[in-house]
Scaffold this active site. Structure first.
Site, PDB file in Angstrom:
ATOM      1  N   TYR A 159      35.440  31.624  37.269  1.00 48.34           N
ATOM      2  CA  TYR A 159      34.377  32.298  38.036  1.00 48.34           C
ATOM      3  C   TYR A 159      33.904  31.418  39.200  1.00 48.34           C
ATOM      4  O   TYR A 159      33.808  31.862  40.349  1.00 48.34           O
ATOM      5  CB  TYR A 159      33.220  32.612  37.090  1.00 48.34           C
ATOM      6  CG  TYR A 159      32.057  33.344  37.706  1.00 48.34           C
ATOM      7  CD1 TYR A 159      32.100  34.719  37.904  1.00 48.34           C
ATOM      8  CD2 TYR A 159      30.893  32.670  38.080  1.00 48.34           C
ATOM      9  CE1 TYR A 159      31.024  35.403  38.447  1.00 48.34           C
ATOM     10  CE2 TYR A 159      29.812  33.339  38.632  1.00 48.34           C
ATOM     11  CZ  TYR A 159      29.878  34.706  38.813  1.00 48.34           C
ATOM     12  OH  TYR A 159      28.808  35.383  39.357  1.00 48.34           O
ATOM     13  N   ALA A 160      33.636  30.123  38.893  1.00 41.72           N
ATOM     14  CA  ALA A 160      33.137  29.212  39.939  1.00 41.72           C
ATOM     15  C   ALA A 160      34.177  29.047  41.041  1.00 41.72           C
ATOM     16  O   ALA A 160      33.836  29.049  42.236  1.00 41.72           O
ATOM     17  CB  ALA A 160      32.770  27.857  39.326  1.00 41.72           C
ATOM     18  N   ALA A 161      35.453  28.937  40.655  1.00 42.16           N
ATOM     19  CA  ALA A 161      36.509  28.791  41.672  1.00 42.16           C
ATOM     20  C   ALA A 161      36.582  30.053  42.535  1.00 42.16           C
ATOM     21  O   ALA A 161      36.743  29.975  43.760  1.00 42.16           O
ATOM     22  CB  ALA A 161      37.854  28.525  41.003  1.00 42.16           C
ATOM     23  N   SER A 162      36.442  31.232  41.910  1.00 43.12           N
ATOM     24  CA  SER A 162      36.517  32.477  42.692  1.00 43.12           C
ATOM     25  C   SER A 162      35.344  32.570  43.663  1.00 43.12           C
ATOM     26  O   SER A 162      35.498  33.005  44.800  1.00 43.12           O
ATOM     27  CB  SER A 162      36.537  33.705  41.766  1.00 43.12           C
ATOM     28  OG  SER A 162      35.274  33.926  41.159  1.00 43.12           O
ATOM     29  N   LYS A 163      34.166  32.142  43.208  1.00 39.99           N
ATOM     30  CA  LYS A 163      32.973  32.255  44.063  1.00 39.99           C
ATOM     31  C   LYS A 163      32.978  31.209  45.171  1.00 39.99           C
ATOM     32  O   LYS A 163      32.505  31.461  46.279  1.00 39.99           O
ATOM     33  CB  LYS A 163      31.709  32.152  43.204  1.00 39.99           C
ATOM     34  CG  LYS A 163      31.542  33.308  42.208  1.00 39.99           C
ATOM     35  CD  LYS A 163      31.429  34.637  42.919  1.00 39.99           C
ATOM     36  CE  LYS A 163      31.123  35.799  42.003  1.00 39.99           C
ATOM     37  NZ  LYS A 163      30.980  37.068  42.700  1.00 39.99           N
ATOM     38  N   ILE A 192      20.059  36.524  37.975  1.00 38.75           N
ATOM     39  CA  ILE A 192      19.447  37.817  38.347  1.00 38.75           C
ATOM     40  C   ILE A 192      19.551  38.730  37.126  1.00 38.75           C
ATOM     41  O   ILE A 192      20.603  38.808  36.486  1.00 38.75           O
ATOM     42  CB  ILE A 192      20.211  38.471  39.536  1.00 38.75           C
ATOM     43  CG1 ILE A 192      20.332  37.516  40.733  1.00 38.75           C
ATOM     44  CG2 ILE A 192      19.556  39.794  39.939  1.00 38.75           C
ATOM     45  CD1 ILE A 192      19.079  37.186  41.474  1.00 38.75           C
TER      46      ILE A 192
HETATM   47  P1  NAD Z   1      27.415  44.041  37.049  1.00 40.79           P
HETATM   48  O1  NAD Z   1      28.378  43.785  35.940  1.00 40.79           O
HETATM   49  O2  NAD Z   1      26.197  44.842  36.773  1.00 40.79           O
HETATM   50  O3  NAD Z   1      28.157  44.691  38.289  1.00 40.79           O
HETATM   51  C1  NAD Z   1      29.493  44.389  38.633  1.00 40.79           C
HETATM   52  C2  NAD Z   1      30.159  45.672  39.085  1.00 40.79           C
HETATM   53  O4  NAD Z   1      31.527  45.369  39.414  1.00 40.79           O
HETATM   54  C3  NAD Z   1      30.177  46.736  37.954  1.00 40.79           C
HETATM   55  O5  NAD Z   1      29.671  47.964  38.425  1.00 40.79           O
HETATM   56  C4  NAD Z   1      31.638  46.822  37.588  1.00 40.79           C
HETATM   57  O6  NAD Z   1      32.059  48.101  37.152  1.00 40.79           O
HETATM   58  C5  NAD Z   1      32.320  46.416  38.903  1.00 40.79           C
HETATM   59  N1  NAD Z   1      33.684  45.971  38.626  1.00 40.79           N
HETATM   60  C6  NAD Z   1      34.072  45.060  37.685  1.00 40.79           C
HETATM   61  N2  NAD Z   1      35.409  44.968  37.678  1.00 40.79           N
HETATM   62  C7  NAD Z   1      35.877  45.833  38.611  1.00 40.79           C
HETATM   63  C8  NAD Z   1      37.183  46.209  39.068  1.00 40.79           C
HETATM   64  N3  NAD Z   1      38.295  45.672  38.530  1.00 40.79           N
HETATM   65  N4  NAD Z   1      37.285  47.138  40.029  1.00 40.79           N
HETATM   66  C9  NAD Z   1      36.163  47.717  40.557  1.00 40.79           C
HETATM   67  N5  NAD Z   1      34.918  47.392  40.185  1.00 40.79           N
HETATM   68  C10 NAD Z   1      34.775  46.477  39.217  1.00 40.79           C
HETATM   69  O7  NAD Z   1      27.039  42.585  37.593  1.00 40.79           O
HETATM   70  P2  NAD Z   1      25.916  42.117  38.623  1.00 40.79           P
HETATM   71  O8  NAD Z   1      25.060  41.138  37.890  1.00 40.79           O
HETATM   72  O9  NAD Z   1      25.296  43.273  39.318  1.00 40.79           O
HETATM   73  O10 NAD Z   1      26.806  41.272  39.634  1.00 40.79           O
HETATM   74  C11 NAD Z   1      27.130  41.721  40.934  1.00 40.79           C
HETATM   75  C12 NAD Z   1      27.713  40.544  41.724  1.00 40.79           C
HETATM   76  O11 NAD Z   1      26.747  39.491  41.785  1.00 40.79           O
HETATM   77  C13 NAD Z   1      28.950  39.935  41.041  1.00 40.79           C
HETATM   78  O12 NAD Z   1      29.886  39.578  42.031  1.00 40.79           O
HETATM   79  C14 NAD Z   1      28.403  38.703  40.372  1.00 40.79           C
HETATM   80  O13 NAD Z   1      29.390  37.700  40.212  1.00 40.79           O
HETATM   81  C15 NAD Z   1      27.324  38.277  41.354  1.00 40.79           C
HETATM   82  N6  NAD Z   1      26.296  37.426  40.751  1.00 40.79           N
HETATM   83  C16 NAD Z   1      25.482  37.900  39.770  1.00 40.79           C
HETATM   84  C17 NAD Z   1      24.514  37.051  39.227  1.00 40.79           C
HETATM   85  C18 NAD Z   1      23.586  37.500  38.157  1.00 40.79           C
HETATM   86  O14 NAD Z   1      22.825  36.657  37.654  1.00 40.79           O
HETATM   87  N7  NAD Z   1      23.551  38.760  37.799  1.00 40.79           N
HETATM   88  C19 NAD Z   1      24.411  35.744  39.690  1.00 40.79           C
HETATM   89  C20 NAD Z   1      25.258  35.303  40.689  1.00 40.79           C
HETATM   90  C21 NAD Z   1      26.200  36.158  41.229  1.00 40.79           C
END
Ligand code: NAD
Length: 252
Positions: A159-163, A192
């Site tokens: 995950y960290a590498a992707s971000k 979040i």
């Molecule tokens: P979430 O799981 O609620 O939303 C992620 C969305 O991506 C989902 O609707 C899911 O269906 C979709 N998804 C997953 N795999 C998929 C695929 N193969 N094809 C199409 N869609 C796909 O998560 P979130 O917390 O709303 O996170 C949203 C973004 O924010 C992510 O990129 C996450 O890494 C980033 N993020 C979240 C947090 C946190 O604390 N929630 C912190 C840092 C970064």
């Protein structure tokens, strides 16, 4: 100088307005994505919400099913949107997954799955969007990274590498596309409150909460506000940046 000369060129509302713009939000059915879609709609944009089959779009957004681990589906979806509305101006890449394991237990599949959905898809999306942006002489891209892509995190090598990769991709795209009027920025959220974090063990959540200077985890709308800012004319001179929305959870 008269008082009229001091007046800003635009009012605040018009600077934030996305009237006449078309936006594509990946992961638009998720916790942060759905609130982002709602905010872009509120600002007047036409919004495509792209997510996995079986999900749905908030409000009046148009839903398209696409699995971001499949480059062919990404290309087809981009083409469909082009055929329907002649391209788009705004791309927000919010789709993301985690598959947490310490490095020595991480399988090839865990690594590949996370890199494909989080990072590879951003490359495919951006590459497909560039001709639309160049045609319009305008483009605003926001890639949702994470503070863990900047600092590393136990159990999150993939995950960290992707971000971190998203940040490097975003900065490179900003350098390459600035001349065409395209701005590319990243947002690094901290903790979040969404479904993604609800799945974490309580002790991990508690540790994260203790890191947050403002004393509470963020709300999806905190991220959506930053996205709206970076997609609007309010940020007209900002590109290649990483904006942390983390309540001070991680300070470089
Ligand atoms: P979430 O799981 O609620 O939303 C992620 C969305 O991506 C989902 O609707 C899911 O269906 C979709 N998804 C997953 N795999 C998929 C695929 N193969 N094809 C199409 N869609 C796909 O998560 P979130 O917390 O709303 O996170 C949203 C973004 O924010 C992510 O990129 C996450 O890494 C980033 N993020 C979240 C947090 C946190 O604390 N929630 C912190 C840092 C970064």
């Amino acid at each position: 100088m008269s008082a009229a000369d001091d007046k800003p060129e635009h009012d605040l509302g018009s600077l934030l307005s996305l009237e006449g713009k078309t936006a594509v939000v990946t992961g638009g059915s998720g916790g942060i994505g759905s609130v982002t879609v709602e905010h872009l709609l509120m600002a007047g944009a036409e919004v495509y919400c792209i997510d996995l089959e079986g999900k749905s779009a908030p409000g009046s957004a148009i839903f398209k099913a696409c699995d971001f681990s499949d480059p062919e589906q990404i290309a087809n979806t981009m083409e469909e949107i082009h055929d329907e509305v002649g391209g788009f101006d705004i791309l927000v890449h919010c789709a993301g997954i985690t598959r947490d394991r310490v490095l020595w237990k991480m399988s090839d599949e865990d690594w590949d799955a996370v890199l494909e959905v989080n990072l590879d898809s951003a490359f495919f999306l951006l590459r497909a969007a560039i001709p639309f942006f160049r045609e319009r002489g305008d483009g605003r891209v926001v890639l949702i990274s994470s503070i863990n892509g900047e600092r590393g995190k136990l159990g999150q090598a993939n995950y960290a590498a992707s971000k971190a990769g998203l940040i490097a991709l975003g900065k490179t795209a900003a350098r390459e596309l600035g001349r065409f009027g395209v701005r590319v920025n990243c947002i690094s959220p901290g903790l979040i409150r969404t479904r993604m974090v609800a799945e974490l063990p309580e002790e991990v959540l508690e540790k994260a909460r203790q890191e947050i200077v403002l004393g509470k985890e963020g709300d999806p709308k905190d991220v959506a506000h930053a996205v709206l800012f970076l997609c609007s004319d309010m940020s007209a001179h900002i590109t290649g940046q990483v904006l942390r929305v983390d309540g001070g959870q991680w300070m470089a």
